[in-house]
Scaffold this motif. Structure first.
Motif, PDB file in Angstrom:
ATOM      1  N   GLY A 341       2.601 120.810  15.763  1.00  0.00           N
ATOM      2  CA  GLY A 341       3.683 122.202  16.056  1.00  0.00           C
ATOM      3  C   GLY A 341       4.855 122.615  16.562  1.00  0.00           C
ATOM      4  O   GLY A 341       6.019 120.986  16.919  1.00  0.00           O
ATOM      5  N   LYS A 342       5.848 123.485  15.922  1.00  0.00           N
ATOM      6  CA  LYS A 342       6.771 123.611  16.147  1.00  0.00           C
ATOM      7  C   LYS A 342       7.291 125.122  16.930  1.00  0.00           C
ATOM      8  O   LYS A 342       6.645 125.920  15.954  1.00  0.00           O
ATOM      9  CB  LYS A 342       7.963 123.139  15.142  1.00  0.00           C
ATOM     10  CG  LYS A 342       9.340 123.405  15.539  1.00  0.00           C
ATOM     11  CD  LYS A 342      10.263 122.635  14.007  1.00  0.00           C
ATOM     12  CE  LYS A 342      11.710 123.087  13.910  1.00  0.00           C
ATOM     13  NZ  LYS A 342      12.437 122.697  12.799  1.00  0.00           N
ATOM     14  N   ALA A 343       8.136 125.471  17.745  1.00  0.00           N
ATOM     15  CA  ALA A 343       8.227 127.351  17.976  1.00  0.00           C
ATOM     16  C   ALA A 343       8.332 128.007  16.985  1.00  0.00           C
ATOM     17  O   ALA A 343       9.061 127.458  15.581  1.00  0.00           O
ATOM     18  CB  ALA A 343       9.357 126.655  19.310  1.00  0.00           C
ATOM     19  N   ASN A 344       7.885 128.736  17.233  1.00  0.00           N
ATOM     20  CA  ASN A 344       8.250 129.717  15.370  1.00  0.00           C
ATOM     21  C   ASN A 344       7.425 129.356  14.073  1.00  0.00           C
ATOM     22  O   ASN A 344       7.535 130.110  13.455  1.00  0.00           O
ATOM     23  CB  ASN A 344       9.352 130.431  15.851  1.00  0.00           C
ATOM     24  CG  ASN A 344       9.475 131.075  16.987  1.00  0.00           C
ATOM     25  OD1 ASN A 344       9.128 131.536  17.467  1.00  0.00           O
ATOM     26  ND2 ASN A 344      11.101 130.339  17.947  1.00  0.00           N
ATOM     27  N   GLU A 345       6.585 128.067  14.468  1.00  0.00           N
ATOM     28  CA  GLU A 345       6.175 127.879  12.728  1.00  0.00           C
ATOM     29  C   GLU A 345       5.138 127.879  13.558  1.00  0.00           C
ATOM     30  O   GLU A 345       4.044 127.696  14.355  1.00  0.00           O
ATOM     31  CB  GLU A 345       7.226 126.477  12.684  1.00  0.00           C
ATOM     32  CG  GLU A 345       8.292 126.803  12.391  1.00  0.00           C
ATOM     33  CD  GLU A 345       8.692 125.605  11.709  1.00  0.00           C
ATOM     34  OE1 GLU A 345       8.124 124.579  10.946  1.00  0.00           O
ATOM     35  OE2 GLU A 345      10.290 125.620  11.675  1.00  0.00           O
ATOM     36  N   THR A 346       3.760 127.316  11.847  1.00  0.00           N
ATOM     37  CA  THR A 346       2.809 127.304  11.614  1.00  0.00           C
ATOM     38  C   THR A 346       2.827 125.594  11.612  1.00  0.00           C
ATOM     39  O   THR A 346       2.811 125.739  10.371  1.00  0.00           O
ATOM     40  CB  THR A 346       1.942 127.792  11.361  1.00  0.00           C
ATOM     41  OG1 THR A 346       2.271 129.655  11.518  1.00  0.00           O
ATOM     42  CG2 THR A 346       0.142 127.825  11.134  1.00  0.00           C
ATOM     43  N   LEU A 347       1.529 125.286  12.102  1.00  0.00           N
ATOM     44  CA  LEU A 347       1.060 123.902  11.677  1.00  0.00           C
ATOM     45  C   LEU A 347      -0.306 123.520  11.260  1.00  0.00           C
ATOM     46  O   LEU A 347      -1.125 124.225  11.805  1.00  0.00           O
ATOM     47  CB  LEU A 347       1.373 122.460  12.653  1.00  0.00           C
ATOM     48  CG  LEU A 347       0.550 120.859  12.733  1.00  0.00           C
ATOM     49  CD1 LEU A 347       1.515 120.608  11.298  1.00  0.00           C
ATOM     50  CD2 LEU A 347       0.225 120.008  13.772  1.00  0.00           C
ATOM     51  N   THR A 348      -0.812 123.232  10.176  1.00  0.00           N
ATOM     52  CA  THR A 348      -2.367 122.984  10.024  1.00  0.00           C
ATOM     53  C   THR A 348      -2.181 121.586   9.419  1.00  0.00           C
ATOM     54  O   THR A 348      -1.624 120.720   8.864  1.00  0.00           O
ATOM     55  CB  THR A 348      -2.849 124.282   8.482  1.00  0.00           C
ATOM     56  OG1 THR A 348      -2.268 125.319   8.799  1.00  0.00           O
ATOM     57  CG2 THR A 348      -3.747 123.304   8.642  1.00  0.00           C
ATOM     58  N   MET A 349      -3.513 121.191  10.581  1.00  0.00           N
ATOM     59  CA  MET A 349      -3.976 119.334   9.677  1.00  0.00           C
ATOM     60  C   MET A 349      -5.701 119.999   9.879  1.00  0.00           C
ATOM     61  O   MET A 349      -6.017 120.213  10.366  1.00  0.00           O
ATOM     62  CB  MET A 349      -3.563 119.212  11.466  1.00  0.00           C
ATOM     63  CG  MET A 349      -3.883 117.512  11.058  1.00  0.00           C
ATOM     64  SD  MET A 349      -3.677 116.459  13.174  1.00  0.00           S
ATOM     65  CE  MET A 349      -2.057 116.471  12.800  1.00  0.00           C
ATOM     66  N   ASN A 350      -5.408 118.664   9.071  1.00  0.00           N
ATOM     67  CA  ASN A 350      -7.133 118.552   8.321  1.00  0.00           C
ATOM     68  C   ASN A 350      -7.272 117.111   8.846  1.00  0.00           C
ATOM     69  O   ASN A 350      -6.703 117.089   8.130  1.00  0.00           O
ATOM     70  CB  ASN A 350      -7.033 119.116   6.447  1.00  0.00           C
ATOM     71  CG  ASN A 350      -7.228 120.754   6.676  1.00  0.00           C
ATOM     72  OD1 ASN A 350      -7.069 121.831   7.203  1.00  0.00           O
ATOM     73  ND2 ASN A 350      -6.318 121.138   5.169  1.00  0.00           N
ATOM     74  N   VAL A 351      -8.514 117.298   9.324  1.00  0.00           N
ATOM     75  CA  VAL A 351      -9.053 116.155  10.235  1.00  0.00           C
ATOM     76  C   VAL A 351     -10.417 115.581   9.366  1.00  0.00           C
ATOM     77  O   VAL A 351     -10.986 116.386  10.132  1.00  0.00           O
ATOM     78  CB  VAL A 351      -8.931 115.432  11.418  1.00  0.00           C
ATOM     79  CG1 VAL A 351      -9.147 114.155  11.868  1.00  0.00           C
ATOM     80  CG2 VAL A 351      -7.483 115.730  12.266  1.00  0.00           C
ATOM     81  N   SER A 352     -10.410 114.716   9.002  1.00  0.00           N
ATOM     82  CA  SER A 352     -12.435 114.196   8.047  1.00  0.00           C
ATOM     83  C   SER A 352     -12.538 112.752   8.774  1.00  0.00           C
ATOM     84  O   SER A 352     -13.252 112.426   8.681  1.00  0.00           O
ATOM     85  CB  SER A 352     -11.960 114.232   6.437  1.00  0.00           C
ATOM     86  OG  SER A 352     -11.664 113.484   6.219  1.00  0.00           O
ATOM     87  N   GLY A 353     -11.419 112.378   8.946  1.00  0.00           N
ATOM     88  CA  GLY A 353     -11.780 110.670   9.621  1.00  0.00           C
ATOM     89  C   GLY A 353     -10.401 109.407  10.156  1.00  0.00           C
ATOM     90  O   GLY A 353      -9.217 110.863  10.144  1.00  0.00           O
TER      91      GLY A 353
END
Length: 957
Positions: A341-353
């Motif tokens: 993450g980073k302040a005032n931003e959005t992080l999306t992480m997709n983990v399948s393996g």
């Protein structure tokens, strides 16, 4: 791959050795210390209560002074923070009959009053060390101080604030070592009270550990491990301490004179000084690229091929807003720590393996300050593994952050290494070591909310494991919502501590819902609300879910908020291996059910500690308790049961135990075998158990406000009891193998309502115990029809002093009214006894207009309605006339009033006297000299009633 195969492969290899590792991230320093290491100390730092002193530096880049004398009282200065990659001057001064003062960079940062007692530990074979405590082994291998140390000095006097400021101002940013500062200050001449006065040790570490103080006794230092030096801030050299090496100063003959500081009467004042620097590790930041995978080396400012246990990996927003992808092709990525993450931003992480693993001495953070992080896991693993207990942790949702985690499939979150072990109490365990199995809690803690908001949804075979402690919302702000479905599991190897950081409410909430076959298990205690904080905790347990603690479930542990458990199904268990709650004793393979004193402490549900409100609503499922269920212990609590089963086993002999409590029911100590339900433990406690359905099975005693020796520390203590009420109604089924004790030293009430419940016991005791006769025990019979539930007592009924009987027609059944001669059996028993042998008081006709006769003999206690006065006949004269209306008028409270009874005009038993009561009296009106069996009112009566109603309305207005 199968879930079990996946998790078995999740064992983190203990051959991975965490390095230094720290960083300044989002304004918060993450320290390289692996534990609260000693920089200078002569004590065994295994306990702050041990004799001696220590300057200690902790894992969060803070330091303090701890000190204690033999037989004295421990003192600790405040923890004070410092920046990494910067030299800092730390000084501690010890005025033996004054204060201990901690200075940082020339300014005082904390002061404590000095303790009493001798401060020396040399007689026990401990040394004065730099980089370790007096034992030289604190924390284990490689866990001494990590960093650079220079200009260590020891004085046999207290440095003044001006002297400390002078040393810092002269040396900071210059080449002025302490030796040069002494010359600047005029030391070496005839002037007294200069900086060099009383100096008995000075270690400049210019390629050696020699003492250059000029003291009459030369106290050269000796390296333990490899001697390491590095360039310092003064153009010379400093000692480099790598966690394995340290310096012992002084020799055996010098200790009694120079480094033996004695007690406050015969000893001497002293001061310590050192310059200290802690390095920050390298940081690798995600640069990203549309469609690029996490494992691509070009996406990082620091090539993953050279990452090590010092590297902090910061994963920020992927360009274009695309999710970070961690899939089966990435394999295992090992860092010192990873930060999402980073302040005032959005992080999306997709983990399948794949697997992301932090192994350093720095916290892994998911959701830095003011960031938004979305993690969607259908497989794979995010794990953190510190090298030792209190090394580092997984920290989720810093202040202002929002973290949303969706886990399904065989996805895994872990803080610490684990192994699947079905024989272990929680189904998984930390790896054991042969030398110290109880202390192998490496990997450390997880903070599920540390100032921010967390939403966690788990389903499938998703799994979370924490080696040591789980902190749900460890901050003065933040919220947590957890929903577990379909075999999801959380296993905690030590404790959970909900709201462990103090502070006002500020909207803090935790909602935790367990459905389907999900389970939330902790090896020791669920501490549901701690640290004198406030907030709201709600736990919902449904279907076949499991909520388990091998030790205690403490609803409100020092808490000032509200804790609620709603159970419609599944199992809640406290104590013993899961599924075998009656076994008691040692519940896990590594003795986590036994505290440091060896006393067995598992098997307790504790409701009400603190000023909070604790509520348990049970409508289905099982509650399994190995030893004690306390409702109202150090606070207020209510248990509402309309269904389900509560089993309280006890591990001692069933039924009454050998003992000499005067009511015949032994109330033994905390460490005894248990088997008791206690409602309203000691003075100030208030417990209510509403038992309207379902079954309660108690292996020993039901104790209602009976505190005679329920002491944690003194089994012979006579404590003042609390206030407790046990209400039986509906289809409740209560089975007590031992006895029911009501009152004792407190105020206890046992209420029986209606005629369809079942109550079985072996002893019934009502009233105050003979030692004090201070308690009051009340049996309350609430009549709803011509049948009434009797207490089936296979032994004696013991009526003590202040044993009271209250009888009334139940409010909810106001249309029922017994006829003269109707009898009710209140208690069936095998005999009568006790100091009094009789009730001290019986409710009179003022309550419901009935005179009751109580018959007590060797087989029963029976209640008979000897005279039943008509509804409305409030002056007991056989008619209902103006005089009766006058009584009603005088007792008028209006709708919703309180305190009214039959004698004051409460005809419908709802606690007030209002128009509804006048209507009942009006219908029964006979006039002066009338017969109460003739309810026809006269016109005069109607007129009179109308006048009363007008007057009453005016009065109530």
């Amino acid at each position: 791959m199968s879930s079990n195969t996946f998790r078995t492969r999740r064992l983190l290899h203990t051959t991975l050795i965490a390095g230094l590792g720290s960083a300044l991230l989002a304004g918060n320093a993450a320290a390289q210390q692996l534990t609260d290491a000693s920089l200078i100390g002569n004590k065994d730092w295994g306990s702050g209560g041990n004799t001696g002193y220590v300057l200690t530096f902790d894992t969060d880049s803070t330091w303090k002074i701890n000190s204690n004398g033999d037989g004295g009282s421990r003192i600790d200065t405040d923890w004070n923070g410092y920046l990494q990659d910067t030299w800092h001057l730390v000084v501690g001064t010890f005025d033996r009959d004054g204060n201990v003062v901690a200075y940082q960079n020339g300014a005082s940062v904390s002061t404590r009053v000095m303790h009493t007692g001798n401060i020396d530990t040399f007689a026990s074979g401990l040394d004065l060390n730099i980089g370790q405590d007096g034992t030289g082994t604190y924390g284990g291998a490689g866990e001494g101080f990590l960093g650079f140390v220079d200009e260590v000095a020891v004085w046999r006097r207290v440095l003044s604030a001006d002297e400390v400021s002078f040393i810092y101002n002269q040396a900071s940013g210059s080449n002025n070592t302490l030796g040069a500062i002494k010359a600047l200050n005029g030391d070496g001449g005839a002037t007294t009270n200069l900086i060099g006065t009383g100096l008995v040790g000075y270690y400049a570490f210019e390629g050696n550990a020699s003492d250059t103080s000029g003291s009459a006794n030369v106290n050269n230092g000796t390296w333990n491990g490899t001697a390491l030096y590095t360039a310092d801030q003064f153009g010379g050299q400093a000692a480099r301490l790598d966690g394995t090496n340290y310096v012992t100063i002084g020799d055996d003959l010098a200790f009694p004179t120079d480094y033996s500081f004695g007690d406050e009467l015969t000893g001497t004042d002293f001061s310590f000084m050192a310059w200290v620097l802690e390095e920050a590790p390298p940081i690798a930041i995600w640069q990203g690229g549309t469609g690029s995978n996490f494992a691509t080396a070009a996406n990082w400012t620091l090539n993953p091929l050279i990452w090590d246990a010092d590297t902090v990996t910061v994963i920020e927003t992927n360009p274009g807003g695309n999710p970070i992808v961690v899939d089966n092709t990435t394999g295992e990525q090992v860092f010192g720590a990873f930060v999402l993450g980073k302040a005032n931003e959005t992080l999306t992480m997709n983990v399948s393996g794949g697997r992301l693993l932090g192994i350093g001495g720095t916290d892994t953070t998911i959701g830095v300050i003011d960031s938004t992080v979305n993690i969607n896991m259908t497989g794979g693993e995010l794990s953190h593994f510190g090298a030792s207990e209190e090394n580092s942790e997984m920290d989720i949702a810093k202040a202002g952050a929002t973290v949303n985690i969706n886990m399904s499939g065989d996805s895994v979150f872990a803080s610490g290494t684990f192994e699947i072990d079905p024989t272990y109490a929680i189904g998984s365990r930390r790896p054991l070591t042969t030398d110290s199995p109880m202390q192998d809690r490496v990997g450390d803690d997880m903070k599920l909310g540390n100032g921010g908001d967390v939403v966690l949804n788990m389903s499938g075979d998703s799994f979370i494991f924490i080696t040591d402690v789980l902190y749900p919302v460890d901050s003065a702000t933040g919220s947590l919502e957890v929903v577990m479905n379909d075999n999801a599991q959380i296993a905690v190897g030590w404790d959970t501590r909900w709201f462990d950081t103090g502070g006002d409410d500020n909207g803090k909430t935790i909602t935790w819902t367990l459905n389907d076959n999900s389970s939330f298990k902790v090896a020791r205690d669920h501490g549901m609300g701690e640290a004198n904080t406030s907030g709201t905790i709600v736990v919902n347990i449904n279907d076949n879910a499991t909520f388990y603690a091998g030790g205690r479930i403490a609803m409100g542990a020092g808490f000032t908020g509200d804790v609620t458990i709603n159970q419609t199904g599944g199992t809640v268990q406290a104590g013993s291996p899961f599924g075998s709650p009656g076994l008691g004793g040692v519940l896990t393979v590594d003795d986590t059910g036994v505290d440091a004193t060896g006393e067995v402490r598992d098997g307790i549900i504790w409701m009400g500690e603190g000023a909070n409100s604790s509520t348990y609503n049970l409508s289905g499922g099982n509650v399994e308790v190995t030893r004690f269920l306390f409702v109202g212990a150090d606070g207020r609590a209510t248990f509402n049961q309309t269904g389900g089963v509560v089993n309280i086993y006890g591990t001692g002999a069933a039924g009454p135990r050998d003992g000499n409590d005067t009511v015949g029911i032994p109330i033994t100590t905390w460490v005894d075998g248990g088997g008791d339900l206690v409602v309203g433990r000691i003075e100030g406690d208030n417990g209510i158990y509403n038992h309207a359905g379902g079954q309660v099975n108690i292996n020993r005693n039901l104790v209602v406000a009976f505190a005679s020796s329920l002491s944690f520390s003194d089994p012979n203590a006579i404590l003042v009891g609390g206030t407790g009420t046990y209400n039986v109604s509906g289809t409740a089924d209560l089975n007590v193998t031992g006895g029911i004790a009501i009152g004792g030293d407190g105020t206890g009430t046992f209420s029986v309502r209606g005629g369809t419940a079942t109550i079985n016991t072996a002893v019934l005791a009502l009233g105050g115990i003979s030692q004090t006769e201070s308690g009051t025990g009340t049996l309350r019979a609430l009549l709803t029809g011509n049948s009434h539930t009797a207490i089936n007592n296979s032994g004696q009924t013991l009526l003590q002093n202040n044993a009271e009987l209250e009888v009334s027609v139940d409010v909810a059944y106001a249309t029922y009214r017994p006829t003269q001669g109707t009898s009710f059996v209140l208690v069936n028993h095998a005999g009568i006894g006790g100091d009094a042998g009789a009730f001290s008081s019986v409710t009179n006709r003022n309550e419901d207009g009935i005179d009751w006769t109580v018959t007590i003999n060797g087989s029963s206690i029976t209640l008979t309605a000897s005279t039943v006065y008509a509804i409305g006949d409030l002056d007991w004269d056989g008619d209902i006339d103006d005089a009766d209306f006058g009584v009603s008028f005088a007792g008028f409270t209006g709708p919703g009033g309180s305190g009214a009874n039959f004698a004051s005009g409460d005809m419908d038993n709802d606690g007030d006297t209002d128009d509804a009561d006048f209507g009942i009296s009006f219908a029964a009106f006979t006039g002066p000299g009338g017969n109460v069996s003739v309810p026809e009112p006269t016109s005069l009566a109607i007129l009179t009633l109308g006048g009363l109603l007008v007057a009453r309305r005016r009065r109530s207005a």
